[in-house]
Write a protein that holds these residues in place. Structure first.
Motif, mmCIF file in Angstrom:
data_model
loop_
_atom_site.group_PDB
_atom_site.id
_atom_site.type_symbol
_atom_site.label_atom_id
_atom_site.label_comp_id
_atom_site.label_asym_id
_atom_site.label_seq_id
_atom_site.Cartn_x
_atom_site.Cartn_y
_atom_site.Cartn_z
ATOM 1 N N LYS A 86 0.829 -1.221 0.000
ATOM 2 C CA LYS A 86 0.000 0.000 0.000
ATOM 3 C C LYS A 86 0.855 1.259 0.000
ATOM 4 C CE LYS A 86 -4.359 -1.691 1.768
ATOM 5 N NZ LYS A 86 -5.431 -1.542 2.725
ATOM 6 N N THR A 87 1.994 1.202 0.667
ATOM 7 C CA THR A 87 2.890 2.368 0.687
ATOM 8 C C THR A 87 3.422 2.647 -0.712
ATOM 9 O OG1 THR A 87 3.517 1.839 2.965
ATOM 10 C CG2 THR A 87 4.975 3.327 1.764
ATOM 11 N N ARG A 88 3.902 1.606 -1.378
ATOM 12 C CA ARG A 88 4.411 1.757 -2.745
ATOM 13 C C ARG A 88 3.289 2.213 -3.678
ATOM 14 N NH1 ARG A 88 6.648 -2.960 -3.348
ATOM 15 N NH2 ARG A 88 4.731 -3.969 -4.010
ATOM 16 N N ALA A 89 2.124 1.600 -3.560
ATOM 17 C CA ALA A 89 0.998 1.946 -4.435
ATOM 18 C C ALA A 89 0.579 3.405 -4.238
ATOM 19 C CB ALA A 89 -0.177 1.016 -4.168
ATOM 20 N N ALA A 90 0.519 3.858 -2.988
ATOM 21 C CA ALA A 90 0.112 5.239 -2.718
ATOM 22 C C ALA A 90 1.078 6.222 -3.375
ATOM 23 C CB ALA A 90 0.050 5.481 -1.206
ATOM 24 N N LEU A 91 2.373 5.963 -3.252
ATOM 25 C CA LEU A 91 3.362 6.850 -3.853
ATOM 26 C C LEU A 91 3.243 6.852 -5.377
ATOM 27 C CD1 LEU A 91 5.869 8.694 -3.513
ATOM 28 C CD2 LEU A 91 7.243 6.637 -3.861
ATOM 29 N N HIS B 239 -5.154 12.498 -3.111
ATOM 30 C CA HIS B 239 -5.189 11.643 -1.923
ATOM 31 C C HIS B 239 -6.558 10.983 -1.761
ATOM 32 C CE1 HIS B 239 -1.432 13.300 0.269
ATOM 33 N NE2 HIS B 239 -1.276 13.343 -1.035
ATOM 34 N N ALA B 240 -7.608 11.711 -2.068
ATOM 35 C CA ALA B 240 -8.962 11.153 -1.953
ATOM 36 C C ALA B 240 -9.160 10.008 -2.944
ATOM 37 C CB ALA B 240 -10.006 12.243 -2.179
ATOM 38 N N GLU B 241 -8.679 10.185 -4.170
ATOM 39 C CA GLU B 241 -8.812 9.128 -5.172
ATOM 40 C C GLU B 241 -8.013 7.880 -4.781
ATOM 41 O OE1 GLU B 241 -9.417 11.795 -9.223
ATOM 42 O OE2 GLU B 241 -7.394 11.574 -8.395
ATOM 43 N N ILE B 242 -6.822 8.114 -4.248
ATOM 44 C CA ILE B 242 -5.985 6.997 -3.814
ATOM 45 C C ILE B 242 -6.645 6.280 -2.639
ATOM 46 C CG2 ILE B 242 -3.741 6.347 -2.834
ATOM 47 C CD1 ILE B 242 -2.604 8.836 -4.361
ATOM 48 N N ALA B 243 -7.187 7.057 -1.717
ATOM 49 C CA ALA B 243 -7.853 6.472 -0.546
ATOM 50 C C ALA B 243 -8.980 5.547 -0.984
ATOM 51 C CB ALA B 243 -8.377 7.573 0.363
ATOM 52 N N THR B 244 -9.755 5.971 -1.960
ATOM 53 C CA THR B 244 -10.857 5.147 -2.468
ATOM 54 C C THR B 244 -10.317 3.865 -3.102
ATOM 55 O OG1 THR B 244 -12.190 7.125 -2.879
ATOM 56 C CG2 THR B 244 -12.834 5.109 -4.038
ATOM 57 N N ARG B 245 -9.290 4.003 -3.913
ATOM 58 C CA ARG B 245 -8.713 2.851 -4.596
ATOM 59 C C ARG B 245 -8.117 1.829 -3.635
ATOM 60 N NH1 ARG B 245 -5.343 3.586 -10.193
ATOM 61 N NH2 ARG B 245 -7.078 4.613 -11.164
ATOM 62 N N LEU B 246 -7.446 2.333 -2.579
ATOM 63 C CA LEU B 246 -6.759 1.427 -1.656
ATOM 64 C C LEU B 246 -7.601 1.073 -0.432
ATOM 65 C CD1 LEU B 246 -3.142 2.957 -1.695
ATOM 66 C CD2 LEU B 246 -4.041 1.057 -3.062
ATOM 67 N N SER B 247 -8.801 1.628 -0.358
ATOM 68 C CA SER B 247 -9.708 1.393 0.783
ATOM 69 C C SER B 247 -9.073 1.793 2.109
ATOM 70 C CB SER B 247 -10.136 -0.083 0.836
ATOM 71 O OG SER B 247 -10.792 -0.442 -0.352
ATOM 72 N N ILE B 248 -8.489 2.997 2.117
ATOM 73 C CA ILE B 248 -7.911 3.569 3.338
ATOM 74 C C ILE B 248 -8.327 5.029 3.413
ATOM 75 C CG2 ILE B 248 -5.937 1.981 3.453
ATOM 76 C CD1 ILE B 248 -4.203 4.119 2.145
ATOM 77 N N SER B 249 -8.041 5.671 4.530
ATOM 78 C CA SER B 249 -8.409 7.081 4.692
ATOM 79 C C SER B 249 -7.397 7.989 3.974
ATOM 80 C CB SER B 249 -8.452 7.444 6.175
ATOM 81 O OG SER B 249 -7.145 7.438 6.705
ATOM 82 N N PRO B 250 -7.830 9.201 3.604
ATOM 83 C CA PRO B 250 -6.898 10.148 2.975
ATOM 84 C C PRO B 250 -5.696 10.478 3.872
ATOM 85 C CG PRO B 250 -9.145 10.853 2.579
ATOM 86 C CD PRO B 250 -9.210 9.710 3.548
ATOM 87 N N SER B 251 -5.906 10.539 5.184
ATOM 88 C CA SER B 251 -4.765 10.823 6.065
ATOM 89 C C SER B 251 -3.769 9.667 6.048
ATOM 90 C CB SER B 251 -5.229 11.111 7.496
ATOM 91 O OG SER B 251 -5.786 9.956 8.082
ATOM 92 N N VAL C 78 -3.241 7.830 3.426
ATOM 93 C CA VAL C 78 -2.551 7.998 2.145
ATOM 94 C C VAL C 78 -1.357 8.933 2.340
ATOM 95 C CG1 VAL C 78 -2.737 8.957 -0.193
ATOM 96 C CG2 VAL C 78 -4.571 7.530 0.713
ATOM 97 N N SER C 79 -1.581 10.038 3.034
ATOM 98 C CA SER C 79 -0.492 10.988 3.301
ATOM 99 C C SER C 79 0.643 10.320 4.051
ATOM 100 C CB SER C 79 -1.001 12.177 4.120
ATOM 101 O OG SER C 79 -1.925 12.912 3.381
ATOM 102 N N LYS C 80 0.310 9.527 5.048
ATOM 103 C CA LYS C 80 1.338 8.836 5.834
ATOM 104 C C LYS C 80 2.117 7.846 4.972
ATOM 105 C CE LYS C 80 -1.130 9.486 10.129
ATOM 106 N NZ LYS C 80 -2.001 8.912 11.124
ATOM 107 N N HIS C 81 1.412 7.108 4.116
ATOM 108 C CA HIS C 81 2.088 6.159 3.224
ATOM 109 C C HIS C 81 3.038 6.890 2.274
ATOM 110 C CE1 HIS C 81 0.325 2.335 4.293
ATOM 111 N NE2 HIS C 81 -0.916 2.778 4.127
ATOM 112 N N ILE C 82 2.574 7.989 1.703
ATOM 113 C CA ILE C 82 3.402 8.738 0.749
ATOM 114 C C ILE C 82 4.635 9.306 1.451
ATOM 115 C CG2 ILE C 82 3.490 10.785 -0.732
ATOM 116 C CD1 ILE C 82 0.553 10.172 -1.483
ATOM 117 N N MET C 83 4.454 9.873 2.625
ATOM 118 C CA MET C 83 5.588 10.434 3.368
ATOM 119 C C MET C 83 6.604 9.343 3.711
ATOM 120 S SD MET C 83 5.230 13.602 3.332
ATOM 121 C CE MET C 83 6.582 13.996 4.403
ATOM 122 N N LYS C 84 6.130 8.188 4.117
ATOM 123 C CA LYS C 84 7.025 7.077 4.439
ATOM 124 C C LYS C 84 7.810 6.664 3.191
ATOM 125 C CE LYS C 84 7.215 2.309 6.026
ATOM 126 N NZ LYS C 84 6.466 1.134 6.446
#
Length: 164
Positions: free
Chosen positions: A115-120, A130-142, A144-150
């Motif tokens: 999920k971290t790789r996919a979000a980035l 972030h909202a579109e990614i959250a929908t695709r990965l079934s996670i919250s937008p926040s 998504v931000s954490k995954h991208i930062m990591k």
């Protein structure tokens, strides 16, 4: 160190001049590149070829920094300068550095959780929000931000370690 300066300073100055089209800026940039090289203490453990590549990388980074600084200060580059910065045939050292950076990034990305790789990749490559990614990965937008930062942190660390 003196021999290194004698061997490469003129070539490095010409390289900077080709990119900047300003003799004074090229001379200053050449001196700054050597100062940063000496400050890095890289010369104490490198052979001449590695030193040359490292110097050119420093100079390339300084050129990019200078162009960005001028852009931020409201100066614009003539179109022919932009074409010079986007060199169609990069120098051999730039190709080598790019291949090494690519290998380091690929290894870092391959080591990330799915999920971290996919979000980035969805954000940076496909341009999804972030909202579109959250929908695709079934996670919250926040999340998504954490995954991208990591992912960005891991990529940055991999590039920094490949420079050493």
């Amino acid at each position: 160190m003196d021999a290194l300066f004698r061997d490469y300073s003129e070539d490095l100055r010409r390289y900077a001049y080709r990119r900047l089209r300003d003799r004074e800026a090229a001379a200053d940039l050449t001196q700054e590149a050597f100062l940063r090289y000496v400050a890095s203490r890289q010369h104490e453990r490198s052979d001449a070829r590695a030193s040359q590549f490292f110097l050119w990388r420093i100079a390339g980074n300084l050129i990019v920094d200078l162009v960005r600084r001028e852009r931020r200060q409201g100066r614009t580059l003539p179109l022919e300068h932009a074409a010079m910065l986007a060199d169609a045939a990069p120098l051999a050292d730039r190709s080598l550095i790019a291949r090494q950076d690519f290998a380091a990034l690929k290894t870092a990305l391959d080591g990330l959780p799915r999920k971290t790789r996919a979000a980035l990749l969805l954000n940076r490559v496909e341009g999804l929000t972030h909202a579109e990614i959250a929908t695709r990965l079934s996670i919250s937008p926040s999340m998504v931000s954490k995954h991208i930062m990591k992912a960005l942190r891991v990529c940055l660390l991999s590039l920094e370690s490949s420079d050493a």
